[in-house]
Design a protein around this motif. Structure first.
Motif, PDB file in Angstrom:
ATOM      1  N   ILE A  20       0.894  -1.154   0.000  1.00  0.00           N
ATOM      2  CA  ILE A  20       0.000   0.000   0.000  1.00  0.00           C
ATOM      3  C   ILE A  20       0.932   1.203   0.000  1.00  0.00           C
ATOM      4  CG2 ILE A  20      -1.792   1.272   1.240  1.00  0.00           C
ATOM      5  CD1 ILE A  20      -2.655  -1.457   2.423  1.00  0.00           C
ATOM      6  N   VAL A  21       1.036   1.854  -1.141  1.00  0.00           N
ATOM      7  CA  VAL A  21       2.050   2.897  -1.334  1.00  0.00           C
ATOM      8  C   VAL A  21       1.614   4.223  -0.719  1.00  0.00           C
ATOM      9  CG1 VAL A  21       2.996   1.828  -3.407  1.00  0.00           C
ATOM     10  CG2 VAL A  21       1.181   3.521  -3.612  1.00  0.00           C
ATOM     11  N   GLU A  22       2.597   5.096  -0.509  1.00  0.00           N
ATOM     12  CA  GLU A  22       2.360   6.416   0.062  1.00  0.00           C
ATOM     13  C   GLU A  22       1.370   7.177  -0.818  1.00  0.00           C
ATOM     14  OE1 GLU A  22       5.044  10.102   1.838  1.00  0.00           O
ATOM     15  OE2 GLU A  22       6.028   8.343   0.984  1.00  0.00           O
ATOM     16  N   GLY A  23       0.430   7.853  -0.174  1.00  0.00           N
ATOM     17  CA  GLY A  23      -0.599   8.582  -0.903  1.00  0.00           C
ATOM     18  C   GLY A  23      -1.876   7.785  -1.096  1.00  0.00           C
ATOM     19  N   THR A  24      -1.855   6.506  -0.748  1.00  0.00           N
ATOM     20  CA  THR A  24      -3.029   5.638  -0.870  1.00  0.00           C
ATOM     21  C   THR A  24      -3.703   5.495   0.480  1.00  0.00           C
ATOM     22  OG1 THR A  24      -1.972   4.371  -2.625  1.00  0.00           O
ATOM     23  CG2 THR A  24      -3.826   3.334  -1.519  1.00  0.00           C
ATOM     24  N   THR A  25      -5.041   5.605   0.501  1.00  0.00           N
ATOM     25  CA  THR A  25      -5.818   5.396   1.725  1.00  0.00           C
ATOM     26  C   THR A  25      -6.831   4.302   1.472  1.00  0.00           C
ATOM     27  OG1 THR A  25      -5.579   7.704   2.408  1.00  0.00           O
ATOM     28  CG2 THR A  25      -7.381   6.455   3.404  1.00  0.00           C
ATOM     29  N   ILE A  26      -6.843   3.307   2.341  1.00  0.00           N
ATOM     30  CA  ILE A  26      -7.802   2.208   2.248  1.00  0.00           C
ATOM     31  C   ILE A  26      -8.597   2.174   3.542  1.00  0.00           C
ATOM     32  CG2 ILE A  26      -8.106  -0.290   2.099  1.00  0.00           C
ATOM     33  CD1 ILE A  26      -5.594  -0.391   0.378  1.00  0.00           C
ATOM     34  N   LYS A  27      -9.922   2.148   3.430  1.00  0.00           N
ATOM     35  CA  LYS A  27     -10.808   2.024   4.583  1.00  0.00           C
ATOM     36  C   LYS A  27     -11.580   0.726   4.418  1.00  0.00           C
ATOM     37  CE  LYS A  27     -11.249   6.949   5.375  1.00  0.00           C
ATOM     38  NZ  LYS A  27     -12.138   8.091   5.598  1.00  0.00           N
ATOM     39  N   GLY A  28     -11.411  -0.176   5.384  1.00  0.00           N
ATOM     40  CA  GLY A  28     -12.085  -1.467   5.319  1.00  0.00           C
ATOM     41  C   GLY A  28     -11.183  -2.554   5.860  1.00  0.00           C
ATOM     42  N   ASN A  29     -11.640  -3.781   5.743  1.00  0.00           N
ATOM     43  CA  ASN A  29     -10.885  -4.921   6.253  1.00  0.00           C
ATOM     44  C   ASN A  29      -9.988  -5.497   5.176  1.00  0.00           C
ATOM     45  OD1 ASN A  29     -12.266  -4.537   8.634  1.00  0.00           O
ATOM     46  ND2 ASN A  29     -13.837  -6.026   8.126  1.00  0.00           N
ATOM     47  N   PHE A  30      -8.808  -5.975   5.597  1.00  0.00           N
ATOM     48  CA  PHE A  30      -7.778  -6.449   4.672  1.00  0.00           C
ATOM     49  C   PHE A  30      -7.286  -7.791   5.204  1.00  0.00           C
ATOM     50  CE2 PHE A  30      -3.530  -6.579   2.850  1.00  0.00           C
ATOM     51  CZ  PHE A  30      -3.668  -5.953   1.626  1.00  0.00           C
ATOM     52  N   SER A  31      -7.296  -8.817   4.366  1.00  0.00           N
ATOM     53  CA  SER A  31      -6.846 -10.141   4.761  1.00  0.00           C
ATOM     54  C   SER A  31      -5.986 -10.725   3.653  1.00  0.00           C
ATOM     55  CB  SER A  31      -8.060 -11.041   5.019  1.00  0.00           C
ATOM     56  OG  SER A  31      -7.651 -12.325   5.376  1.00  0.00           O
ATOM     57  N   CYS A  32      -4.851 -11.367   4.037  1.00  0.00           N
ATOM     58  CA  CYS A  32      -3.976 -11.943   3.020  1.00  0.00           C
ATOM     59  C   CYS A  32      -3.120 -13.048   3.623  1.00  0.00           C
ATOM     60  CB  CYS A  32      -3.103 -10.869   2.390  1.00  0.00           C
ATOM     61  SG  CYS A  32      -1.930 -10.142   3.547  1.00  0.00           S
ATOM     62  N   ALA A  33      -2.491 -13.829   2.750  1.00  0.00           N
ATOM     63  CA  ALA A  33      -1.587 -14.891   3.189  1.00  0.00           C
ATOM     64  C   ALA A  33      -0.129 -14.447   3.085  1.00  0.00           C
ATOM     65  CB  ALA A  33      -1.808 -16.142   2.343  1.00  0.00           C
ATOM     66  N   ALA A  34       0.165 -13.515   2.197  1.00  0.00           N
ATOM     67  CA  ALA A  34       1.544 -13.074   1.949  1.00  0.00           C
ATOM     68  C   ALA A  34       1.937 -11.939   2.901  1.00  0.00           C
ATOM     69  CB  ALA A  34       1.680 -12.598   0.505  1.00  0.00           C
ATOM     70  N   ASP A  35       3.198 -11.532   2.836  1.00  0.00           N
ATOM     71  CA  ASP A  35       3.688 -10.393   3.600  1.00  0.00           C
ATOM     72  C   ASP A  35       3.090  -9.107   3.039  1.00  0.00           C
ATOM     73  OD1 ASP A  35       5.232 -12.228   4.959  1.00  0.00           O
ATOM     74  OD2 ASP A  35       7.070 -11.756   3.885  1.00  0.00           O
ATOM     75  N   THR A  36       3.023  -8.063   3.878  1.00  0.00           N
ATOM     76  CA  THR A  36       2.418  -6.798   3.469  1.00  0.00           C
ATOM     77  C   THR A  36       3.254  -5.636   3.985  1.00  0.00           C
ATOM     78  OG1 THR A  36       0.218  -7.785   3.584  1.00  0.00           O
ATOM     79  CG2 THR A  36       0.321  -5.394   3.560  1.00  0.00           C
ATOM     80  N   ARG A  37       3.382  -4.602   3.151  1.00  0.00           N
ATOM     81  CA  ARG A  37       4.054  -3.364   3.547  1.00  0.00           C
ATOM     82  C   ARG A  37       3.084  -2.206   3.343  1.00  0.00           C
ATOM     83  NH1 ARG A  37       9.205  -1.258   4.542  1.00  0.00           N
ATOM     84  NH2 ARG A  37       9.272   0.978   4.157  1.00  0.00           N
TER      85      ARG A  37
END
Length: 134
Positions: A20-37
């Motif tokens: 999730i890069v700088e300048g991006t806004t996400i509102k909600g639930n996030f689920s994953c199996a991989a690593d996240t930055r």
């Protein structure tokens, strides 16, 4: 040496990172199996079997459940880490934390209640190996 992560569909997750890069806004639930930055902003609940990194420009408001976590940016909410939580010197953490291991660099702001839970399986194994009988 490297553990390979696969999803239910068999997709190989080794070396893959959600960003999730700088300048991006996400509102909600996030689920994953991989690593996240996260270098942008995430507001909601996050669940992962992998590692989460909140970069220096990253901002997270909500609840996190994951295996390992490195925080360099801002976090507010409930944080549940099954293994290691690393707080870098630029980290700001507010809320409730539950983890097995905690590493805090000088300069980090840690305004949270913290419960550290060790691995019960390792303690039982250790007790059996050190137990002596007559």
């Amino acid at each position: 040496m490297f553990e390979r992560k696969t999803t239910k569909t068999g997709t190989d997750q080794l070396g893959q990172t959600n960003r999730i890069v700088e300048g991006t806004t996400i509102k909600g639930n996030f689920s994953c199996a991989a690593d996240t930055r996260i270098d942008g902003t995430l507001e909601g609940d996050f669940t992962s079997e992998g590692k989460l990194v909140i970069g220096p420009a990253g901002k997270f408001i909500g609840n996190i459940i994951c295996t390992n976590c490195d925080i360099e940016g801002y976090f507010q909410g409930n944080l549940t880490i099954s293994e290691t939580l690393n707080l870098k010197s630029s980290a700001i953490v507010n809320g409730e934390v539950t983890c097995a291991k905690l590493s805090v660099e000088p300069g980090a702001e840690f305004n949270a209640t913290c419960v550290m839970k060790s691995d019960v399986k390792n303690l039982k194994t250790h007790a059996k190996t050190t137990e002596k009988t007559a």
